[in-house]
Design an enzyme around this catalytic site. Structure first.
Site, mmCIF file in Angstrom:
data_model
loop_
_atom_site.group_PDB
_atom_site.id
_atom_site.type_symbol
_atom_site.label_atom_id
_atom_site.label_comp_id
_atom_site.label_asym_id
_atom_site.label_seq_id
_atom_site.Cartn_x
_atom_site.Cartn_y
_atom_site.Cartn_z
ATOM 1 C CG ASP A 1 31.757 46.614 34.781
ATOM 2 O OD1 ASP A 1 30.881 45.022 35.501
ATOM 3 O OD2 ASP A 1 32.409 46.456 34.509
ATOM 4 C CG ASP A 2 30.936 45.483 38.669
ATOM 5 O OD1 ASP A 2 30.494 44.251 38.627
ATOM 6 O OD2 ASP A 2 32.024 45.431 39.069
ATOM 7 C CB CYS A 22 33.560 41.030 34.550
ATOM 8 S SG CYS A 22 33.217 42.530 35.450
ATOM 9 N NE ARG A 57 31.445 42.231 31.186
ATOM 10 C CZ ARG A 57 31.081 44.482 30.968
ATOM 11 N NH1 ARG A 57 31.404 44.483 29.742
ATOM 12 N NH2 ARG A 57 30.911 44.462 32.235
ATOM 13 C CG HIS A 81 36.580 41.968 31.430
ATOM 14 N ND1 HIS A 81 36.529 41.742 32.015
ATOM 15 C CD2 HIS A 81 37.969 41.378 31.238
ATOM 16 C CE1 HIS A 81 37.353 41.764 33.623
ATOM 17 N NE2 HIS A 81 38.904 41.425 32.708
ATOM 18 C CB SER A 102 37.619 45.608 34.517
ATOM 19 O OG SER A 102 36.795 44.062 35.069
#
Ligand code: MG
Length: 462
Positions: free
Chosen positions: A40-41, A80, A84, A139, A162
């Site tokens: 994530d990120d 996000c 996804r 998410h 998140s």
């Protein structure tokens, strides 16, 4: 601490491994297992094998040298939720209402989620008898009807959105500087029930793997392991505190690297590596507005939230000893391509009643053939900001990520960059290439004409 976690992970994966071995003995060409590790990120420049000078990632570096390192691999959105949705369905999120300009991701008060009729990776592989497991951040809707258990996954263990959403009352902004999970009122869900809140986010992977060990074995499996990190707040285990020269952010990446080493090591020891494709990538670029707590896109421009390359190009590895041809692939691929690629490898049927946006990458993975993907559409919310075909990318609108610029800047004629000569998108060549600009205009119009209106899931009120 590190040793304990190591043994737990090894034991847990061995449970899956034994089942897989039984399958292998029954049929050498049995459907392969899949492990998709989704960060994530994580920025394009945050791994040793992608050039970071002070973050050590020996396990990912080895994975890259034994497998394929893709240097032009894209997600379908720079944030996000839509990213996804695209990975799970092989469709641009505009096609199922999972992107929006107003609310760019789902929040704890959101009422929408991934529509029930979508075919996810889990649902695709269930038709072939796979055991399917989603672990970590979802998410794609926190209400029960949107959880992984309703989308083709046998089990789910993780956080529904998140890791920074929903603060504990009284906590302050400093909660990011010295992160404590008790300040973040994020639920941990097992199946469809909340079992802990606030979730101890340091233990999600470990505890999730305990769940894997309990599954019935003897069948091929899909493990979708979506780390809730390095999204801020940056949690890391005590064993990794101050371990990295890069500071807190580097500690987190080095722990992710360690966990990848555990997974690959267990697959090797059990012999399952010969029948398991492991994919490593991330959902969007680094969250640069968090300064040193955000990652780096390396030489790429901008980061999370932006349609510059740093927002949507991700460090990506494919690993399957004896099957994936080792090398560096300097061609386009996308998380959109995972659904058709896994379908091909598992001999599963793709849905034929909807538009899919992915390509089967297996000829590139297994035979080193050119990638079938030669174009990419870059969405900001529900609007096309840029398109790429071949080496050229045109920006029709730009907006820097998260801070500063409030309104998107319109470009007419569009900005044009040659991503081979200029991967950092610094030198506009639109004037020199009017025919390329026209071709990219047409590509954008053609894509937009293929989109049919659907209910938006991110702005739904009920
Ligand atoms: Mg993200």
């Amino acid at each position: 601490m590190r040793l304990n976690r190591c043994w737990i992970l090894l034991g847990l994966l061995a449970g899956v491994a034994l089942g897989g071995l039984a399958e292998l003995r029954a049929d050498d060409r049995a459907a392969p297992n899949f492990v998709i590790i989704f960060c994530d990120d994580l920025g394009y420049g945050d791994l040793g094998c992608f050039g970071h000078p002070t973050i050590r990632t020996p396990h990912l570096d080895r994975m890259a040298s034994e497998g394929q390192k893709w240097t032009e691999f894209y997600v379908a959105a720079p944030v996000c939720t839509p990213s996804r949705a695209a990975l799970q369905t092989g469709r641009y999120p505009i096609r199922n209402g999972m992107c929006s300009m107003k609310r760019r991701v789902l929040f704890p008060d959101s009422q929408g989620g991934l529509p029930p009729g979508e075919v996810t990776l889990g649902r695709l592989l269930k038709q072939r008898g796979y055991s399917t497991h989603a672990i970590g951040k979802w998410h794609l809707g926190h209400l029960p009807q949107y959880l992984p258990t309703r989308h083709g996954y046998d089990t789910y263990y993780g956080i529904p959105y998140s890791n920074d959403m929903d603060f504990v009352q009284g906590s302050t902004r400093t909660r990011f500087e010295d992160p404590d999970f008790r300040n973040f009122n994020v639920p941990l869900i097992e199946g469809e029930k909340i079992i802990e809140r606030p979730a101890d986010q340091n233990t999600i992977t470990k505890r999730a793997c305990q769940l894997i060990r309990q599954q019935e074995s003897g069948q091929p499996f899909l493990i979708y392991l979506a780390h809730n990190l390095p999204h801020v707040p940056l949690f890391r285990s005590p064993a990794f505190a101050d371990a990295s020269r890069r500071g807190l952010y580097g500690d987190v990446i080095e722990e992710i690297d360690w966990s990848v080493g555990q997974v690959l090591g267990t697959l090797r020891e059990t012999g399952l590596d010969r029948n398991t494709l492991v994919v490593f990538t991330s959902d969007n670029g680094p969250w640069k507005s968090f300064r040193q707590q955000g990652g780096s896109a390396g030489l790429l421009r901008d980061g999370k939230g932006s349609t510059w390359e740093g927002g949507m190009r991700e460090p990506t590895l494919f690993w399957w000893p004896g099957q994936v041809e080792p090398g560096v692939v300097m061609e386009m691929g996308s998380t959109l391509d995972l659904l058709p690629t896994l379908a091909q490898l598992a001999d599963a049927d793709l849905p034929t009643d909807r538009t899919l946006d992915g390509f089967d990458l297996s000829p590139t993975l297994l035979e080193n053939k050119p990638s079938p993907r030669d174009q990419m559409v870059y969405y900001h919310g529900d609007e096309v900001f840029a398109v790429r075909q071949g080496m050229y990318k045109a920006h029709f609108k730009t907006k820097t990520s998260y801070t500063g610029q409030r309104e998107a800047k319109v470009h007419d004629p569009p900005l044009l960059f040659h991503l081979g000569h200029d991967p950092g998108e610094q030198h506009d060549v639109a004037k020199q290439q009017p025919q390329v600009v026209q071709a990219l205009r047409e590509l954008k119009a053609k894509h937009e004409a293929s989109v049919e209106p659907v209910e938006n899931q991110l702005t739904r009120k009920e």
